[in-house]
Design an enzyme around this catalytic site. Sequence first.
Site, PDB file in Angstrom:
ATOM      1  N   HIS A  15      -1.778  18.590   4.880  1.00 43.11           N
ATOM      2  CA  HIS A  15      -1.892  17.222   4.370  1.00 43.11           C
ATOM      3  C   HIS A  15      -0.762  16.776   3.467  1.00 43.11           C
ATOM      4  O   HIS A  15      -0.736  15.620   3.037  1.00 43.11           O
ATOM      5  CB  HIS A  15      -3.212  17.046   3.610  1.00 43.11           C
ATOM      6  CG  HIS A  15      -4.408  16.982   4.510  1.00 43.11           C
ATOM      7  ND1 HIS A  15      -4.848  15.810   5.070  1.00 43.11           N
ATOM      8  CD2 HIS A  15      -5.214  17.953   4.977  1.00 43.11           C
ATOM      9  CE1 HIS A  15      -5.911  16.063   5.836  1.00 43.11           C
ATOM     10  NE2 HIS A  15      -6.146  17.358   5.794  1.00 43.11           N
ATOM     11  N   LYS A  43      -4.250   2.636  -4.450  1.00 40.31           N
ATOM     12  CA  LYS A  43      -4.167   4.026  -4.010  1.00 40.31           C
ATOM     13  C   LYS A  43      -4.042   4.863  -5.272  1.00 40.31           C
ATOM     14  O   LYS A  43      -3.888   4.308  -6.361  1.00 40.31           O
ATOM     15  CB  LYS A  43      -2.945   4.237  -3.101  1.00 40.31           C
ATOM     16  CG  LYS A  43      -1.655   3.616  -3.712  1.00 40.31           C
ATOM     17  CD  LYS A  43      -0.430   3.757  -2.807  1.00 40.31           C
ATOM     18  CE  LYS A  43      -0.409   2.879  -1.598  1.00 40.31           C
ATOM     19  NZ  LYS A  43      -0.635   3.526  -0.331  1.00 40.31           N
ATOM     20  N   ARG A  44      -4.137   6.223  -5.161  1.00 35.78           N
ATOM     21  CA  ARG A  44      -3.945   7.033  -6.352  1.00 35.78           C
ATOM     22  C   ARG A  44      -2.593   6.714  -6.993  1.00 35.78           C
ATOM     23  O   ARG A  44      -1.630   6.393  -6.307  1.00 35.78           O
ATOM     24  CB  ARG A  44      -4.035   8.532  -6.002  1.00 35.78           C
ATOM     25  CG  ARG A  44      -5.414   8.991  -5.562  1.00 35.78           C
ATOM     26  CD  ARG A  44      -6.443   8.827  -6.653  1.00 35.78           C
ATOM     27  NE  ARG A  44      -6.188   9.711  -7.775  1.00 35.78           N
ATOM     28  CZ  ARG A  44      -6.766  10.904  -7.954  1.00 35.78           C
ATOM     29  NH1 ARG A  44      -7.659  11.345  -7.083  1.00 35.78           N
ATOM     30  NH2 ARG A  44      -6.481  11.644  -9.001  1.00 35.78           N
ATOM     31  N   LYS A  64       4.270   7.640  -4.621  1.00 33.06           N
ATOM     32  CA  LYS A  64       3.799   6.382  -4.030  1.00 33.06           C
ATOM     33  C   LYS A  64       4.541   5.169  -4.602  1.00 33.06           C
ATOM     34  O   LYS A  64       4.430   4.061  -4.099  1.00 33.06           O
ATOM     35  CB  LYS A  64       2.287   6.241  -4.233  1.00 33.06           C
ATOM     36  CG  LYS A  64       1.472   7.263  -3.421  1.00 33.06           C
ATOM     37  CD  LYS A  64      -0.011   7.167  -3.724  1.00 33.06           C
ATOM     38  CE  LYS A  64      -0.857   8.194  -2.984  1.00 33.06           C
ATOM     39  NZ  LYS A  64      -1.126   7.828  -1.575  1.00 33.06           N
ATOM     40  N   THR A  95      -3.993   6.229   4.815  1.00 35.47           N
ATOM     41  CA  THR A  95      -5.044   5.586   5.615  1.00 35.47           C
ATOM     42  C   THR A  95      -5.305   4.193   5.050  1.00 35.47           C
ATOM     43  O   THR A  95      -5.791   3.320   5.769  1.00 35.47           O
ATOM     44  CB  THR A  95      -6.356   6.391   5.593  1.00 35.47           C
ATOM     45  OG1 THR A  95      -6.729   6.628   4.237  1.00 35.47           O
ATOM     46  CG2 THR A  95      -6.202   7.697   6.337  1.00 35.47           C
ATOM     47  N   LYS A 150      -6.289   0.410   6.856  1.00 38.57           N
ATOM     48  CA  LYS A 150      -7.398  -0.470   6.457  1.00 38.57           C
ATOM     49  C   LYS A 150      -6.902  -1.898   6.256  1.00 38.57           C
ATOM     50  O   LYS A 150      -7.531  -2.864   6.698  1.00 38.57           O
ATOM     51  CB  LYS A 150      -8.051   0.042   5.162  1.00 38.57           C
ATOM     52  CG  LYS A 150      -8.639   1.441   5.260  1.00 38.57           C
ATOM     53  CD  LYS A 150      -9.030   1.963   3.858  1.00 38.57           C
ATOM     54  CE  LYS A 150      -9.257   3.462   3.867  1.00 38.57           C
ATOM     55  NZ  LYS A 150      -9.357   4.013   2.499  1.00 38.57           N
TER      56      LYS A 150
END
Length: 755
Positions: free
Chosen positions: A290, A481-482, A487, A589, A593
């Site tokens: 992952h 998101k986290r 990110k 993911t 969405k």
Amino acid sequence: MPKPLTDQEKRKQISVRGLAGVENVSDLKTNFNRHLHFTLVKDRNVATKRDYYFALANTVRDHLVGRWIRTQQHYYEKDPKKIVNGWQVEEADDWLRYGNPWEKARPEYMRPVHFYGRVEHTPEGVKWVDTQVVLALPYDTPVPGYRNNVVNTMRLWSAKAPCDFNLKDFNVGGYIQAVLDRNLAENISRVLYPNDNFFEGKELRLKQEYFVVAATLQDIVRRFKSSKFGSTEVVRVDLSTLPDKVAIQLNDTHPALAIPELMRILLDTEHQTWEKAWDIVTRTCAYTNHTVLPEALERWPIDLFQNLLPRHLEIIFEINRRHLERIANLYPGDHDRLRRMSLVEEGDQKKINMAHLCIVGSHAVNGVARIHSDIIKATLFKDFYEVDPHKFQNKTNGITPRRWLVMCNPGLAEVIAERIGEDYIRDLGQLKNLLEFVDDDSLIRDIAKVKQENKLKFSAYLEEHYKVKINPNSMFDVQVKRIHEYKRQLLNCLHIITLYNRIKKEPNKNWTPRTIMIGGKAAPGYHTAKLIIRLITAVGDIVNHDEVVGDRLKVIFLENYKVTLAEKIIPASDLSEQISTAGTEASGTGNMKFMLNGALTIGTMDGANVEMAEEAGEENLFIFGMRVDDVDAMDKSGYDAMEYYNRIPELKLAMDQIAGGYFSPDQHDLFKDIVNMLLHHDRFKVFADYEAYIKCQDKVSALYKNPKEWTKMVIHNIAGCGKFSSDRTISQYAREIWGMEPSLERIPAPDDPRQ
Ligand SMILES: *Cc1c(COP(=O)(O)O)cnc(C)c1O
């Protein structure tokens, strides 16, 4: 003269009087009998004293329930905000306070799990002795399929101390200690480590991982034997057909101990040969990777293992010996390759590389998006790919269209169904039929209308629950998101500051109004992530109160981001921010969405964004910035953040403002750690993508002024979503890794006469 009342009779009178006004004695009796009958499933012929006690307790509890719920609601409403003065503050989430109505305890399938102890090699075989035992109590949750009469089981495990736990301490007078130790044993299932993409080598975590694996494997073997022989009494059963009936998919390395644990069962309990056992294990197990971030990879110190799981360590050493023997035969004299591929990492502290264990012990290894699967073959697992190329696969992640469209966005689901029917809900590929209507004004109007309704609804929600007012006609630009450096919420933040400076400089220009919302949790121990939240809230404080800016730019930090909030904000979003450094986001993911809910993506060529661009057409996403090859080249030539800072005036201005206390007037150096990181040791190269990102955002703003073109692009995106259904993902795992074909048999409904 009447006889004086006994104490018991007095208590009875008082308690009955205490209930007066709530219900009378005959209601009380009725409810008592109802509980005896329906809750305890007993009548007065067979009821025990305990049954009467429980029936009474339940009757009394009914009186508390209304007040109980009201009190909890009161606490909840009065709760101080999570975010306090712009910082993330954690609080305990006692989500089981009302119990969990979906789960069913299954004490009849309770299993012992062993820890610590030592290994004895005897002529009769290997014995793991003097262990401490914790019981694993299973809880089953039903997992219903979508209108297909299927209900699967999710079995979770709770740790329970055995009755005789530490009885020897008890005997020597250590009663208090024995009781306290019971709690320690039960701590195993009490807490979930909150890290995201970060490995923390704590003993409790290793205990958790083994606990779940050991309980599950005993359960698998018990069920396999009983399915074969209709009984668990059979002691010796040939397990060589296990892989035909069972697949163990290792979801990251967290359950990697399944490999040595299944070996241990086969060798020590079932007395199989090593070769036979290893064949069963490798045909049963498969591994999904992952992440490629090195700080996230599990590497457990050998000392911890030796103490907690001595038999498993022996087995891992033997797996490694045979594995390295094979590699040495393939590459004679290549000692560096042996070092790189070993399951045991040398160093001050020897460690077990759990990803290496997973690859060696599995027949299939996959990444979760095509680019990610290619990267692990080329870099992280290159040596393993060279010796076993046939093991490596890709399984691009997906999302369930039931939750992430039909449930969370019924308006859009209906607009789509009006054009192409309802079958797309089970067969998401059919969304491509929407392309037929891409120039149809009525579809464009309907899609835009649903989006506007969702935005109004979310605005009202924000006003009620977060006490902020936003402009529902502005572009909803969302990154949820986290919170993590890779990110790049900081890149988003630099864009916000740049927009702010531009509006201040030219306040009369026709700026495209934006409400920029950022949400997500930081891991409690991740200092930089928490400071990033503080920076976003600080920028929001300045921007949101600037009268020159007005409602043309608002910055909202959404605290306590979770699935229930995702279900509200995603249908209301116009722009989805997917801006990780290329090569760092395995799949994502969230990106899917947003795409399914009619938001456009601004993103890098990373994770599943690459395949989203392929499916919808690259011209229908806002793709910017470095590709993986560019990032790799920069790693070789060296990344010089100062060069960008000195060359790009808007970037320099934004950084100088952060560094100079413009957004933290009470504490000028509040963000010094972030500034220092961005300028001198930024692993994720934020500045290198700044210019491309700002230019791309300018294109986004320009297109937003043309609602019709914007919405056409949205339709292309929705039509291109078919690949990202988890139905497709799961059927690929089933066919290509587990060797299964879907069953064509339909399970009849319970009231169906055919059975
Ligand atoms: C989907 C989802 C995620 C994953 O988001 P990414 O953008 O892929 O990191 C995280 N948290 C919640 C609550 C989600 O629903």
